[in-house]
Design an enzyme around this catalytic site. Sequence first.
Site, PDB file in Angstrom:
ATOM      1  N   SER A 224      -4.084 -14.214 -22.254  1.00 49.35           N
ATOM      2  CA  SER A 224      -5.090 -13.254 -21.786  1.00 49.35           C
ATOM      3  C   SER A 224      -5.646 -12.292 -22.828  1.00 49.35           C
ATOM      4  O   SER A 224      -6.620 -11.599 -22.547  1.00 49.35           O
ATOM      5  CB  SER A 224      -4.534 -12.443 -20.621  1.00 49.35           C
ATOM      6  OG  SER A 224      -4.664 -13.185 -19.440  1.00 49.35           O
TER       7      SER A 224
ATOM      8  N   LYS B  98      -6.957  -1.699 -20.917  1.00 51.54           N
ATOM      9  CA  LYS B  98      -6.994  -2.627 -19.785  1.00 51.54           C
ATOM     10  C   LYS B  98      -6.445  -1.942 -18.530  1.00 51.54           C
ATOM     11  O   LYS B  98      -5.496  -1.155 -18.621  1.00 51.54           O
ATOM     12  CB  LYS B  98      -6.164  -3.872 -20.143  1.00 51.54           C
ATOM     13  CG  LYS B  98      -6.259  -5.013 -19.147  1.00 51.54           C
ATOM     14  CD  LYS B  98      -5.485  -6.235 -19.638  1.00 51.54           C
ATOM     15  CE  LYS B  98      -5.523  -7.398 -18.669  1.00 51.54           C
ATOM     16  NZ  LYS B  98      -4.816  -8.593 -19.169  1.00 51.54           N
TER      17      LYS B  98
ATOM     18  N   SER C 182      -7.375 -12.944 -18.956  1.00 54.23           N
ATOM     19  CA  SER C 182      -7.716 -11.918 -17.998  1.00 54.23           C
ATOM     20  C   SER C 182      -8.233 -10.614 -18.619  1.00 54.23           C
ATOM     21  O   SER C 182      -8.815  -9.795 -17.916  1.00 54.23           O
ATOM     22  CB  SER C 182      -6.501 -11.580 -17.135  1.00 54.23           C
ATOM     23  OG  SER C 182      -5.457 -11.038 -17.923  1.00 54.23           O
TER      24      SER C 182
HETATM   25  N1  GLN Z   1      -4.686 -17.627 -17.513  1.00 51.82           N
HETATM   26  C1  GLN Z   1      -3.280 -17.431 -17.465  1.00 51.82           C
HETATM   27  C2  GLN Z   1      -2.850 -17.141 -16.037  1.00 51.82           C
HETATM   28  O1  GLN Z   1      -3.697 -17.027 -15.223  1.00 51.82           O
HETATM   29  C3  GLN Z   1      -2.852 -16.333 -18.392  1.00 51.82           C
HETATM   30  C4  GLN Z   1      -3.121 -14.963 -17.881  1.00 51.82           C
HETATM   31  C5  GLN Z   1      -2.545 -13.887 -18.746  1.00 51.82           C
HETATM   32  O2  GLN Z   1      -2.209 -14.096 -19.923  1.00 51.82           O
HETATM   33  N2  GLN Z   1      -2.380 -12.726 -18.145  1.00 51.82           N
HETATM   34  O3  GLN Z   1      -1.716 -17.011 -15.738  1.00 51.82           O
END
Ligand code: GLN
Length: 452
Positions: free
Chosen positions: A149, A50, A125
């Site tokens: 995410s 990532k 994400s």
């Molecule tokens: N969707 C969640 C957020 O936007 C989790 C994102 C994540 O785990 N990085 O904060």
Amino acid sequence: MITLKEALGLSPEALAEFKVQLRADIEANSELNAYVALESVGEGVPIAVKDNIQVKNWSVTGGSKILQGYIAPYNATVIEKMHTAGLSPFGRTNMDEFAMGSTTESSYYGKTLNPHNPACVPGGSSGGSAAAVAAGLAIAALGSDTGGSIRQPAAFCGIVGMKPTYGRVSRYGLGAYASSLDQIGPMTQNVEDAAILYDIISGYDEHDSTSVNRNDKVSDTLDASRKLTIAIIPNYIKDASEEVKHAFAKAVAVLRNAGHTIVERELMDAKYDISAYYVTATAEATTNLARYDGIRYGNRVEGSNLKETYVKSRSEGFGDEVKRRILLGNFVLSSGYYDAYYVKAQKVRHLIKEEYERIFNEVDLILSPVAPRTAYEFGALSDPLEMYLSDIYTISVNLAGLPAISLPIETSETGMPVGLQLIAAPFDEQTLFDGALSLEQSLQSQQKRRDV
Ligand code: GLN
């Protein structure tokens, strides 16, 4: 695609040949936009990474414009551990800007498509990592999970994604979003590969003050035959879509059939999780993102004085969602609101932790949805609040620091994967993987019986 376990047994020649083919396959499927770049290091088994994990000499940008041109000066601890185990980083995967989002739509590099239906989001994400593994364009990938995410894109793309207990995997070299919630974890084709990659990247690290001094491993002691007590939370499932409910009923039946005991428990209304999470995460993000001012890192937009340089660099470098979170985070931390929002969120966080402790005194695992529904079309959640609400099943796990694994259960009538998650007590990754392996094997043998 070969599994990680198989790849670890390949000769150097076979591996080199495999990498040439992999690169060609990725290029032939570039419309997916799973990868933002195809750098590679070393001769080991290729693992996709990532875009928020530092790999020395790579341009690592967190999916953001503000980090364009930044070159990582060191390796994250997980990358060092991969090298030691014969794995090497291969390709940077797309993500929501600074990991803020649930669809990968907020990336500076544009959206990633879901390999099961290009009109749908891959989740986020870590959407690029999930799409790469699902499309057969990566053996396995690293993701990061602050509020879901890893698990949610895994569920949307039909792969396995695991979030370790907070403190198990070093955060050294992970672009910080919300430091008290972030964990790096494996995204793989199956449960065993997730256990193998988890073993490789986990363990104590003096560079991360929240790293826990425990080095117990799981992959050599996987045991799908253990009979476990698994809780389900009826008041959680009632708001899920019909597709998710269908997969849930199937998983419960399969687990019962495999000899596990299913019990019902209650958790407090998940709407409190959303508030506590978005207050905590934005407060921490505001602090973490303060370092991107155009001076030390990445993209600078010159102004006529220092303050103007800060303002211009940040205004032009950050996207809308990141700006929204910075505003929210500053609001909840500002004097006058701090007690009402930030302090209160920490109290709720404590209660969530206690509730889980109470349940894990009596059961081994919890089975829960990962998302209220399967992958949806691009733009479907254009209202930010609606997007935040879609994290309802994943964020309490981060608030409580628990380990959890998302795995594919079935394909919906519309052809989209449906995933569910198992959650375990802190540091009980062994039981988590044992239960997940049992569920995976039981689903496979049911499928085989059906095919006969
Ligand atoms: N969707 C969640 C957020 O936007 C989790 C994102 C994540 O785990 N990085 O904060």
